[in-house]
Design a protein around this motif. Structure first.
Motif, PDB file in Angstrom:
ATOM      1  N   LEU A   1      42.026 -70.624 -33.996  1.00  0.00           N
ATOM      2  CA  LEU A   1      40.734 -71.028 -34.551  1.00  0.00           C
ATOM      3  C   LEU A   1      40.346 -70.117 -35.710  1.00  0.00           C
ATOM      4  CD1 LEU A   1      38.151 -72.796 -34.365  1.00  0.00           C
ATOM      5  CD2 LEU A   1      37.258 -71.043 -32.796  1.00  0.00           C
ATOM      6  N   CYS A   2      40.503 -68.821 -35.525  1.00  0.00           N
ATOM      7  CA  CYS A   2      40.189 -67.870 -36.602  1.00  0.00           C
ATOM      8  C   CYS A   2      41.051 -68.129 -37.823  1.00  0.00           C
ATOM      9  CB  CYS A   2      40.373 -66.437 -36.109  1.00  0.00           C
ATOM     10  SG  CYS A   2      39.094 -65.916 -34.945  1.00  0.00           S
ATOM     11  N   ASP A   3      42.314 -68.446 -37.616  1.00  0.00           N
ATOM     12  CA  ASP A   3      43.219 -68.742 -38.724  1.00  0.00           C
ATOM     13  C   ASP A   3      42.746 -69.966 -39.495  1.00  0.00           C
ATOM     14  OD1 ASP A   3      45.558 -68.397 -40.316  1.00  0.00           O
ATOM     15  OD2 ASP A   3      46.626 -69.866 -39.088  1.00  0.00           O
ATOM     16  N   VAL A   4      42.422 -71.033 -38.783  1.00  0.00           N
ATOM     17  CA  VAL A   4      41.986 -72.285 -39.414  1.00  0.00           C
ATOM     18  C   VAL A   4      40.664 -72.100 -40.163  1.00  0.00           C
ATOM     19  CG1 VAL A   4      41.113 -74.611 -38.869  1.00  0.00           C
ATOM     20  CG2 VAL A   4      43.257 -73.817 -37.868  1.00  0.00           C
ATOM     21  N   LEU A   5      39.760 -71.287 -39.598  1.00  0.00           N
ATOM     22  CA  LEU A   5      38.449 -71.083 -40.213  1.00  0.00           C
ATOM     23  C   LEU A   5      38.420 -69.891 -41.173  1.00  0.00           C
ATOM     24  CD1 LEU A   5      36.104 -71.701 -37.142  1.00  0.00           C
ATOM     25  CD2 LEU A   5      36.655 -73.287 -39.014  1.00  0.00           C
ATOM     26  N   ASP A   6      39.536 -69.202 -41.317  1.00  0.00           N
ATOM     27  CA  ASP A   6      39.647 -68.022 -42.167  1.00  0.00           C
ATOM     28  C   ASP A   6      38.637 -66.953 -41.764  1.00  0.00           C
ATOM     29  OD1 ASP A   6      40.925 -66.556 -44.156  1.00  0.00           O
ATOM     30  OD2 ASP A   6      39.505 -67.200 -45.704  1.00  0.00           O
TER      31      ASP A   6
ATOM     32  N   PRO B   1      39.214 -61.892 -37.024  1.00  0.00           N
ATOM     33  CA  PRO B   1      38.620 -61.628 -35.717  1.00  0.00           C
ATOM     34  C   PRO B   1      38.269 -60.164 -35.488  1.00  0.00           C
ATOM     35  CG  PRO B   1      40.963 -62.136 -35.483  1.00  0.00           C
ATOM     36  CD  PRO B   1      40.595 -62.392 -36.917  1.00  0.00           C
ATOM     37  N   LEU B   2      39.060 -59.241 -36.024  1.00  0.00           N
ATOM     38  CA  LEU B   2      38.758 -57.818 -35.843  1.00  0.00           C
ATOM     39  C   LEU B   2      37.537 -57.412 -36.650  1.00  0.00           C
ATOM     40  CD1 LEU B   2      42.337 -56.254 -35.772  1.00  0.00           C
ATOM     41  CD2 LEU B   2      40.914 -57.041 -33.862  1.00  0.00           C
ATOM     42  N   ALA B   3      37.421 -57.917 -37.865  1.00  0.00           N
ATOM     43  CA  ALA B   3      36.239 -57.630 -38.684  1.00  0.00           C
ATOM     44  C   ALA B   3      34.994 -58.253 -38.055  1.00  0.00           C
ATOM     45  CB  ALA B   3      36.433 -58.143 -40.110  1.00  0.00           C
ATOM     46  N   ALA B   4      35.128 -59.458 -37.520  1.00  0.00           N
ATOM     47  CA  ALA B   4      33.995 -60.117 -36.870  1.00  0.00           C
ATOM     48  C   ALA B   4      33.532 -59.312 -35.657  1.00  0.00           C
ATOM     49  CB  ALA B   4      34.371 -61.538 -36.454  1.00  0.00           C
ATOM     50  N   LEU B   5      34.476 -58.823 -34.871  1.00  0.00           N
ATOM     51  CA  LEU B   5      34.126 -58.023 -33.698  1.00  0.00           C
ATOM     52  C   LEU B   5      33.485 -56.699 -34.104  1.00  0.00           C
ATOM     53  CD1 LEU B   5      34.063 -57.454 -30.688  1.00  0.00           C
ATOM     54  CD2 LEU B   5      36.464 -56.743 -30.846  1.00  0.00           C
ATOM     55  N   ALA B   6      34.041 -56.030 -35.091  1.00  0.00           N
ATOM     56  CA  ALA B   6      33.468 -54.762 -35.555  1.00  0.00           C
ATOM     57  C   ALA B   6      32.033 -54.959 -36.049  1.00  0.00           C
ATOM     58  CB  ALA B   6      34.342 -54.159 -36.652  1.00  0.00           C
ATOM     59  N   ALA B   7      31.803 -56.029 -36.796  1.00  0.00           N
ATOM     60  CA  ALA B   7      30.451 -56.313 -37.301  1.00  0.00           C
ATOM     61  C   ALA B   7      29.493 -56.607 -36.151  1.00  0.00           C
ATOM     62  CB  ALA B   7      30.490 -57.480 -38.285  1.00  0.00           C
TER      63      ALA B   7
ATOM     64  N   ASP C   1      28.577 -53.385 -34.434  1.00  0.00           N
ATOM     65  CA  ASP C   1      27.597 -52.685 -35.274  1.00  0.00           C
ATOM     66  C   ASP C   1      26.198 -53.250 -35.054  1.00  0.00           C
ATOM     67  OD1 ASP C   1      29.594 -51.086 -36.345  1.00  0.00           O
ATOM     68  OD2 ASP C   1      29.734 -52.224 -38.234  1.00  0.00           O
ATOM     69  N   ARG C   2      26.074 -54.574 -35.086  1.00  0.00           N
ATOM     70  CA  ARG C   2      24.762 -55.211 -34.882  1.00  0.00           C
ATOM     71  C   ARG C   2      24.215 -54.902 -33.492  1.00  0.00           C
ATOM     72  NH1 ARG C   2      27.434 -59.359 -37.390  1.00  0.00           N
ATOM     73  NH2 ARG C   2      27.530 -60.650 -35.522  1.00  0.00           N
ATOM     74  N   ASN C   3      25.087 -54.942 -32.471  1.00  0.00           N
ATOM     75  CA  ASN C   3      24.636 -54.666 -31.104  1.00  0.00           C
ATOM     76  C   ASN C   3      24.209 -53.210 -30.924  1.00  0.00           C
ATOM     77  OD1 ASN C   3      24.878 -57.251 -30.176  1.00  0.00           O
ATOM     78  ND2 ASN C   3      26.911 -56.969 -29.309  1.00  0.00           N
ATOM     79  N   GLU C   4      24.879 -52.281 -31.615  1.00  0.00           N
ATOM     80  CA  GLU C   4      24.471 -50.880 -31.519  1.00  0.00           C
ATOM     81  C   GLU C   4      23.084 -50.675 -32.091  1.00  0.00           C
ATOM     82  OE1 GLU C   4      28.796 -48.609 -31.531  1.00  0.00           O
ATOM     83  OE2 GLU C   4      27.796 -48.974 -33.458  1.00  0.00           O
TER      84      GLU C   4
END
Length: 124
Positions: free
Chosen positions: A98-103, A106-112, A115-118
């Motif tokens: 899914l991440c590949d198809v949507l470009d 996933p690691l950057a999305a998780l890191a972001a 950050d927001r949750n912290e």
């Protein structure tokens, strides 16, 4: 010793490899696997999200009626551990596709998100 990617469905390749594991490499293998079988035509965001949901539900099913204590020991039983790892692989497979198809990285999305949750939930 090589690593074998598991799963007997979900488009998860099963070859042994000595290549180091990384997200981009796994996404490439999944794309090659699907392309070789002419499955990419079916890998629309809608279909991949539906498949991801089904596989996540299959993972939930393993734990559904366990007590918290039983769920903590689920990996102690080899048969159940195998089922858990297969379903985790299927969930990750569809998520990476899914991440590949949507470009989406996933690691950057998780890191972001971390950050927001912290910021949203500061420690005491």
């Amino acid at each position: 010793m090589g690593r074998r990617s598991g799963g007997d469905h979900g488009g998860t390749p099963g070859r042994v490899t000595d290549e180091p594991l990384d997200v981009a490499g796994l996404q490439r293998r999944l794309a090659e696997f699907a392309a070789a079988r002419d499955w990419r035509q079916f890998h629309t965001p809608k279909n991949l999200v539906a498949a991801l949901s089904v596989e996540a539900s299959e993972l939930v099913e393993i734990f559904q009626w366990l007590t918290p204590e039983e769920s903590s020991r689920v990996m102690a039983d080899p048969d159940t551990a195998h089922r858990v790892t297969d379903e985790v692989a299927d969930v990750l497979s569809y998520l990476l596709q899914l991440c590949d198809v949507l470009d989406v990285d996933p690691l950057a999305a998780l890191a972001a998100k971390i950050d927001r949750n912290e910021k949203r939930f500061p420690s005491a």
